[in-house]
Design a protein around this motif. Structure first.
Motif, short mmCIF file in Angstrom:
data_model
loop_
_atom_site.label_atom_id
_atom_site.label_comp_id
_atom_site.label_asym_id
_atom_site.label_seq_id
_atom_site.Cartn_x
_atom_site.Cartn_y
_atom_site.Cartn_z
N ALA A 1 46.19 65.48 10.23
CA ALA A 1 46.13 66.16 9.33
C ALA A 1 46.20 65.10 7.96
O ALA A 1 47.03 64.11 7.70
CB ALA A 1 48.09 66.59 8.68
N ASP A 2 44.84 65.39 7.20
CA ASP A 2 44.52 64.26 5.80
C ASP A 2 45.93 64.57 4.58
O ASP A 2 44.52 65.15 4.65
CB ASP A 2 43.23 63.63 6.18
CG ASP A 2 42.93 62.98 7.44
OD1 ASP A 2 43.79 62.26 8.00
OD2 ASP A 2 42.00 62.75 8.01
N ILE A 3 46.13 64.01 4.39
CA ILE A 3 47.50 64.25 2.77
C ILE A 3 46.87 62.93 1.85
O ILE A 3 46.98 62.27 2.01
CB ILE A 3 48.64 64.24 3.44
CG1 ILE A 3 49.13 65.35 4.40
CG2 ILE A 3 48.77 65.07 1.89
CD1 ILE A 3 50.18 65.28 4.99
N VAL A 4 45.86 63.73 0.93
CA VAL A 4 45.42 62.54 0.35
C VAL A 4 45.50 62.70 -1.20
O VAL A 4 45.52 63.69 -2.16
CB VAL A 4 43.64 62.26 0.35
CG1 VAL A 4 42.82 61.60 -0.46
CG2 VAL A 4 42.93 62.19 1.31
N CYS A 5 46.12 61.83 -1.90
CA CYS A 5 46.46 61.85 -3.06
C CYS A 5 45.64 61.77 -3.91
O CYS A 5 44.49 60.44 -4.18
CB CYS A 5 47.75 61.33 -3.01
SG CYS A 5 48.49 60.84 -5.39
N LEU A 6 45.23 62.73 -4.76
CA LEU A 6 44.03 61.94 -5.45
C LEU A 6 44.34 61.71 -7.19
O LEU A 6 43.80 60.75 -8.14
CB LEU A 6 43.11 63.12 -5.91
CG LEU A 6 42.54 64.15 -4.63
CD1 LEU A 6 41.97 65.52 -5.12
CD2 LEU A 6 41.63 63.05 -4.32
N LYS A 7 45.91 62.29 -7.69
CA LYS A 7 46.14 61.62 -9.38
C LYS A 7 47.67 61.67 -8.58
O LYS A 7 48.26 62.79 -8.18
CB LYS A 7 45.66 62.97 -9.78
CG LYS A 7 46.80 62.26 -10.98
CD LYS A 7 45.79 61.44 -11.89
CE LYS A 7 46.39 61.04 -13.27
NZ LYS A 7 46.39 59.80 -13.95
N SER A 8 47.76 60.24 -8.81
CA SER A 8 49.77 60.03 -8.60
C SER A 8 50.41 60.18 -9.98
O SER A 8 49.97 58.93 -11.22
CB SER A 8 49.80 58.80 -8.31
OG SER A 8 51.24 58.38 -8.16
N ASP A 9 51.29 61.41 -10.22
CA ASP A 9 51.91 60.90 -11.76
C ASP A 9 53.49 61.60 -11.32
O ASP A 9 54.14 62.10 -12.23
CB ASP A 9 51.10 62.06 -12.55
CG ASP A 9 51.74 61.27 -14.01
OD1 ASP A 9 52.54 60.96 -14.55
OD2 ASP A 9 51.92 62.82 -15.02
#
Length: 274
Positions: A144-152
């Motif tokens: 499971a690859d959990i990728v953050c595209l935008k961190s706010d």
């Protein structure tokens, strides 16, 4: 128009130069800089099946924070100590793509710690015996690859919800082992989904400036947080996990209050997952 632009520039300048005082001006008035109440979460949106090449996937947005999770399944040999169980590996990716707070290269401490915590949480969700193809011979290995595209802010909540949705979206082809050749064949025409032990519903609270407890802190508020508290409930409303981070003090009554608020949050997350 000029006066409005000047006022906006002055506010943004004050926010950059005196970020703590900027937040205090709002918090002291029992509100937050984005207009939310202290214990109000941002809108949460979940879309399943967003990656066509993955066996299970989902995209989650909490406010401006966006996380995508994709699960790939491969055939592997089981561990000798657990010959009837498959594998589930979790990897959280926090790169400069999502925020300038993160650096390129090897995963940082936050990503590694989050990956490990999520891995432990989902050990209670997925029955690894369902991933067994042939006892002591072949099993499914899920990555499971959990990728953050935008961190706010509040990336961990979004990551947990994204993996939860991706696991629910997961479809595995019917697989069988040929004992004569030792080759595993998969019939993609027949797909099965996992029966999960439980659902997880996260809710994170932050202690800002050592004085104000807020739910679902955004990036600006997280920078001023002295402590955070992750509360995870299951679908029966039972407490699955409490994880406190940071040097700030969160007393027992406050923890109990957060758990009660997490139960209200559960309904919103459950609706988003449907």
């Amino acid at each position: 128009m000029a006066s409005t632009e000047q006022l906006t520039f002055a506010i943004e300048t004050f926010k950059r130069i005196h970020p703590v005082e900027f937040q205090r001006r709002f918090l002291s008035q029992d509100t937050r800089h984005d207009g939310r109440a202290f214990l109000q979460f941002r809108a949460t949106h979940v879309v399943k099946g967003t990656i066509g090449t993955a066996q299970g996937s989902a995209t989650v947005r909490i406010g401006n924070t966006t996380v995508v999770c994709g699960i790939k399944a491969e055939v592997s040999e089981p561990d000798v100590n657990t010959p009837d169980q498959g594998y589930l590996a979790t990897n959280v990716d926090l790169s400069p793509i999502c925020s300038a707070n993160y650096r390129p290269g090897a995963p940082g401490d936050e990503a590694q710690i989050d990956s490990e915590h999520i891995f432990r949480l989902f050990g209670e969700v997925v029955d690894l015996k369902q991933l067994c193809i042939e006892n002591d011979q072949a099993v499914w290995s899920l990555s499971a690859d959990i990728v953050c595209l935008k961190s706010d802010g509040n990336v961990l909540d979004a990551a947990i919800i994204a993996l939860m949705a991706a696991v629910e979206d997961l479809k595995l082809p019917q697989a069988s082992l040929d004992p004569a050749t030792g080759v595993v064949s998969a019939d993609k025409a027949i797909e099965t989904q996992l029966t999960l032990r439980k659902r997880l519903f996260p809710a994170t609270f932050s202690l800002v400036d050592d004085a104000y407890l807020v739910a679902d802190a955004d990036d600006a508020e997280e920078r001023l947080a002295t402590a955070t508290l992750l509360v995870v409930l299951d679908d029966q409303g039972r407490l699955a996990n409490v994880w406190k981070r940071g040097a700030g003090t969160i007393d027992r009554p406050t923890i109990a209050h957060c758990i009660a608020e997490a139960k209200n949050r559960q309904n919103a997350v459950s609706s988003a997952l449907e």
